[in-house]
Design an enzyme around this catalytic site. Structure first.
Site, PDB file in Angstrom:
ATOM      1  N   ASP A  30      21.146  36.608  43.276  1.00  0.00           N
ATOM      2  CA  ASP A  30      22.372  36.416  42.507  1.00  0.00           C
ATOM      3  C   ASP A  30      23.506  37.247  43.097  1.00  0.00           C
ATOM      4  O   ASP A  30      23.354  38.443  43.324  1.00  0.00           O
ATOM      5  CB  ASP A  30      22.140  36.787  41.034  1.00  0.00           C
ATOM      6  N   LYS A  71      14.052  46.519  42.845  1.00  0.00           N
ATOM      7  CA  LYS A  71      14.982  47.277  43.689  1.00  0.00           C
ATOM      8  C   LYS A  71      15.663  48.332  42.836  1.00  0.00           C
ATOM      9  O   LYS A  71      16.030  48.018  41.708  1.00  0.00           O
ATOM     10  CB  LYS A  71      16.052  46.334  44.258  1.00  0.00           C
ATOM     11  N   ASP A 129      19.097  39.442  48.740  1.00  0.00           N
ATOM     12  CA  ASP A 129      19.160  39.465  47.291  1.00  0.00           C
ATOM     13  C   ASP A 129      19.628  38.059  46.897  1.00  0.00           C
ATOM     14  O   ASP A 129      20.161  37.324  47.745  1.00  0.00           O
ATOM     15  CB  ASP A 129      20.178  40.539  46.870  1.00  0.00           C
ATOM     16  N   ASP A 175      24.510  42.466  47.100  1.00  0.00           N
ATOM     17  CA  ASP A 175      25.848  42.620  46.515  1.00  0.00           C
ATOM     18  C   ASP A 175      25.942  43.862  45.648  1.00  0.00           C
ATOM     19  O   ASP A 175      27.002  44.149  45.111  1.00  0.00           O
ATOM     20  CB  ASP A 175      26.227  41.380  45.687  1.00  0.00           C
TER      21      ASP A 175
HETATM   22  N1  PLP Z   1      17.896  40.256  35.900  1.00  0.00           N
HETATM   23  C1  PLP Z   1      18.266  39.118  35.254  1.00  0.00           C
HETATM   24  C2  PLP Z   1      17.630  38.792  33.943  1.00  0.00           C
HETATM   25  C3  PLP Z   1      19.222  38.274  35.826  1.00  0.00           C
HETATM   26  O1  PLP Z   1      19.584  37.146  35.193  1.00  0.00           O
HETATM   27  C4  PLP Z   1      19.798  38.635  37.077  1.00  0.00           C
HETATM   28  C5  PLP Z   1      20.788  37.773  37.703  1.00  0.00           C
HETATM   29  O2  PLP Z   1      20.985  36.610  37.340  1.00  0.00           O
HETATM   30  C6  PLP Z   1      19.369  39.814  37.698  1.00  0.00           C
HETATM   31  C7  PLP Z   1      18.421  40.597  37.078  1.00  0.00           C
HETATM   32  C8  PLP Z   1      19.879  40.242  39.041  1.00  0.00           C
HETATM   33  O3  PLP Z   1      19.297  39.435  40.022  1.00  0.00           O
HETATM   34  P1  PLP Z   1      19.467  39.738  41.589  1.00  0.00           P
HETATM   35  O4  PLP Z   1      18.559  40.876  41.928  1.00  0.00           O
HETATM   36  O5  PLP Z   1      19.054  38.428  42.232  1.00  0.00           O
HETATM   37  O6  PLP Z   1      20.904  40.035  41.801  1.00  0.00           O
HETATM   38 CA    CA Z   2      22.532  40.575  43.123  1.00  0.00          CA
END
Ligand code: PLP
Ligand code: CA
Length: 306
Positions: free
Chosen positions: A29, A220, A27, A245
């Site tokens: 963020d 996901k 993943d 996370d």
């Molecule tokens: N959707 C948006 C618009 C986001 O800005 C983020 C994180 O910055 C996410 C979803 C979650 O992203 P990830 O699946 O990489 O945690």
């Molecule tokens: Ca994440």
């Protein structure tokens, strides 16, 4: 490997786990970066995994960037990444409409310019990107001009989300045969200092409420993200690790697809959250209990350097 779940991954267990997999899905963020900064040690972990012959992929629910934009961001942060290794929901939604829905027609898009680009890259035209201001009288809103070629409504992250977009989506979704697809259901996007902003799930729920219909979601924990990776790179799910996370999206995806799962504590979920699922006795919640957890993916470094 050990039978009990939610085990702290350290010492010899790290190498044992890495030896048992050929592919690792990360993943983004909260795992490899937070906002615009790499998690300390994350670029080295990714680059060393690759040097050790592992296939590495990135699966993000964030629909606001194209694969190319992610690859550029990752290169800037020091990750050795190719565009083809990145699976974001902008790209995967376009693939879903093309390969699963076999959409013939246009999309009414509540989403970003990046989503427009990914749709166009697979030959799907859209209408709707950008601001849509209120005009005319309320009595006429149910008769706003619609594009007769639109055969699907797609909802992703849209900073220009508005009442008129919600209304237009409703008008399209009441038409016979109109498909309804959402990128993901994350309701909150966490920021530093315990703050948060609304995520795409809020926009999707608003459209679902208005249209009195449920969308299909691509991101996901839906297995489609994994299917995309597996079909393009021939991943063996018995030798694949999902690192995330969030328990309800990342770990659940891993469980849904029969992958090994690793929770990292640099993002949203805590060990206490995982233990609460484990102790609940609820069968469905067991999918949100990771096999292992680490403080940070930097904890994988010693095993990779040794
Ligand atoms: N959707 C948006 C618009 C986001 O800005 C983020 C994180 O910055 C996410 C979803 C979650 O992203 P990830 O699946 O990489 O945690
Ligand atoms: Ca994440």
């Amino acid at each position: 490997m050990s039978g009990s779940k939610c085990t702290r991954l350290s010492g010899a267990l790290v190498k044992q786990l890495l030896d048992s997999v050929d592919s690792v899905l990360f993943d983004c963020d909260g795992v490899i970066w937070r906002g615009d900064q790499a998690i300390p040690g994350a670029p080295q972990v990714i680059n060393l995994l690759k040097e050790n012959g592992k296939k590495v992929f990135f699966v993000t629910n964030n629909s606001s960037k194209t694969r190319k934009m992610y690859a550029d961001k990752m290169s800037m942060l020091g990750f050795d990444v190719k565009e083809e290794e990145v699976f974001g929901t902008a790209y995967c939604s376009a693939m879903y409409l093309k390969t699963v829905c076999k959409l013939e027609g246009k999309v009414y898009l509540i989403g970003s310019n990046a989503m427009k680009q990914e749709l166009e890259a697979v030959g799907i035209q859209q209408t709707g990107v950008g601001p849509d201001h209120i005009s005319g009288k309320q009595a006429d809103w149910a008769n706003v001009p619609l594009d007769p070629e639109v055969k699907a409504v797609v909802v992703g992250f849209d900073e220009h989300f508005s009442y008129m977009k919600l209304n237009r989506a409703l008008q399209y979704l009441t038409q016979q045969g109109c498909l309804f697809v959402g990128t993901n259901r994350d309701t909150r996007l966490p920021l530093e200092g315990g703050k948060a902003v609304p995520g795409t799930g809020c926009l999707l729920q608003a459209v679902e409420t208005a249209a009195q219909r449920q969308a299909q979601t691509v991101g996901k924990p839906n297995h489609f993200m994994f299917d995309c990776v597996a079909s393009q790179f021939g991943v063996d799910r018995d030798r694949c690790l999902m690192v995330g996370d969030r328990l309800d999206t990342d770990i659940m995806l891993g469980s849904n697809c029969g992958l090994k799962t690793l929770l990292t504590l640099t993002g949203v979920s805590t060990v206490a959250d995982a233990e609460a699922h484990q102790k609940s006795g609820c069968a469905e919640r067991q999918g949100m209990v990771p096999d292992y957890y680490v403080e940070s993916i930097a904890d994988l470094l010693p095993a990779l350097q040794g």
